[in-house]
Scaffold this active site. Structure first.
Site, PDB file in Angstrom:
ATOM      1  CB  CYS A 126      -0.983  -0.035   1.175  1.00  0.00           C
ATOM      2  SG  CYS A 126      -2.402   1.074   0.971  1.00  0.00           S
ATOM      3  NE  ARG A 166     -10.059   4.701   2.130  1.00  0.00           N
ATOM      4  CZ  ARG A 166      -8.800   5.168   2.119  1.00  0.00           C
ATOM      5  NH1 ARG A 166      -8.562   6.450   1.868  1.00  0.00           N
ATOM      6  NH2 ARG A 166      -7.802   4.353   2.346  1.00  0.00           N
ATOM      7  CG  HIS A 220      -3.610  -3.489   3.991  1.00  0.00           C
ATOM      8  ND1 HIS A 220      -2.448  -2.908   4.439  1.00  0.00           N
ATOM      9  CD2 HIS A 220      -4.214  -2.544   3.222  1.00  0.00           C
ATOM     10  CE1 HIS A 220      -2.360  -1.672   3.981  1.00  0.00           C
ATOM     11  NE2 HIS A 220      -3.414  -1.426   3.221  1.00  0.00           N
TER      12      HIS A 220
END
Length: 243
Positions: free
Chosen positions: A92, A126, A191
């Protein structure tokens, strides 16, 4: 002994990213592979040529700006070590730092380390949720799973993706690609953390690190029933056929 560098663990640890180091180390120890981990924080010296595996996790924009200012001082040594085969996992925000720049919504350009050929721009929405990606490592195709939460949209230049998106958004939600690959560098938005539930990817990184150290890269198989089950549960939820 494998030498592992965990860059900025106090600032880059979103969504359990520290678990990638835990998984890497534990899978080494189960095989009696000696491994040493050193945490490097802001302002501390680091000599990348001395390491076999470097990990960069994710962080907020504030943390990324602090780290970029610190890491730019070591940029040339980092880039030289990468070209020499240093194994890197960047997640990320750590992924974004390795690129050319980050373009904000108000059109300000934040320089990256410009080590890898990609750029990132801020998006209006997002990209959040579980992701499945088909990867091809060592001539073998398999599926990995993870969790993404980012508004940055990354676009690759002359560089390979980590894999092809089967479910989720990936780099930008448009081109169907996720992450980036260059030599022994693996970048991803996933993640979760990524390595505990994706044993095949973890072992690929270990094998590459062993080869860099001049040690035998052939790994003793482990009992990965729980790891594989954790990955498969998510693939099943995303209705992805097992790779």
């Amino acid at each position: 002994m494998l030498q592992v560098c965990h860059l900025y663990p106090d600032l880059l640890n979103l969504y359990g990213d520290r678990g990638n180091i835990i998984a890497f180390v534990q899978r080494c120890r189960w095989r009696n592979i000696p491994v040493s981990v050193r945490a490097i924080n802001l302002g501390e010296p680091v000599h990348f040529k001395d390491y076999d595996f470097v990990f960069l996790g994710g962080g907020s924009d504030r943390e990324q700006n602090l780290i970029a200012a610190d890491l730019i001082k070591r940029r040339d040594e980092f880039a030289a070590a990468i070209e020499d085969g240093l194994v890197v996992l960047a997640i990320c925000g750590g992924y974004q730092l390795l690129g050319k720049y980050y373009l904000t919504l108000d059109h300000q350009t934040i320089p990256g380390l410009d080590i890898l050929d990609f750029y990132t721009r801020a998006g209006n929405k997002r990209m959040v949720g579980n992701v499945a990606v088909e990867v091809n490592l060592g001539g073998k195709k398999f599926n990995i799973a993870g969790f993404e939460n980012h508004s940055g949209e990354t676009y690759l230049g002359n560089i390979r993706p980590l894999g092809r998106v089967l479910a989720g958004r990936g780099n930008n939600g448009v081109d169907g690609l996720e992450g980036a690959r260059h030599k022994n560098v693996f970048c991803s938005y996933l993640h979760g953390p990524l390595l505990p539930k994706n044993a095949g990817l973890a072992d690929q990184l270990i094998a590459l690190a062993l080869a860099r150290r001049g040690m035998e890269p052939e790994l003793i198989p482990l009992e990965d029933r729980f790891e594989n089950s954790a990955c498969q549960v998510m693939l099943d939820r995303l209705r992805v056929v097992k790779g």
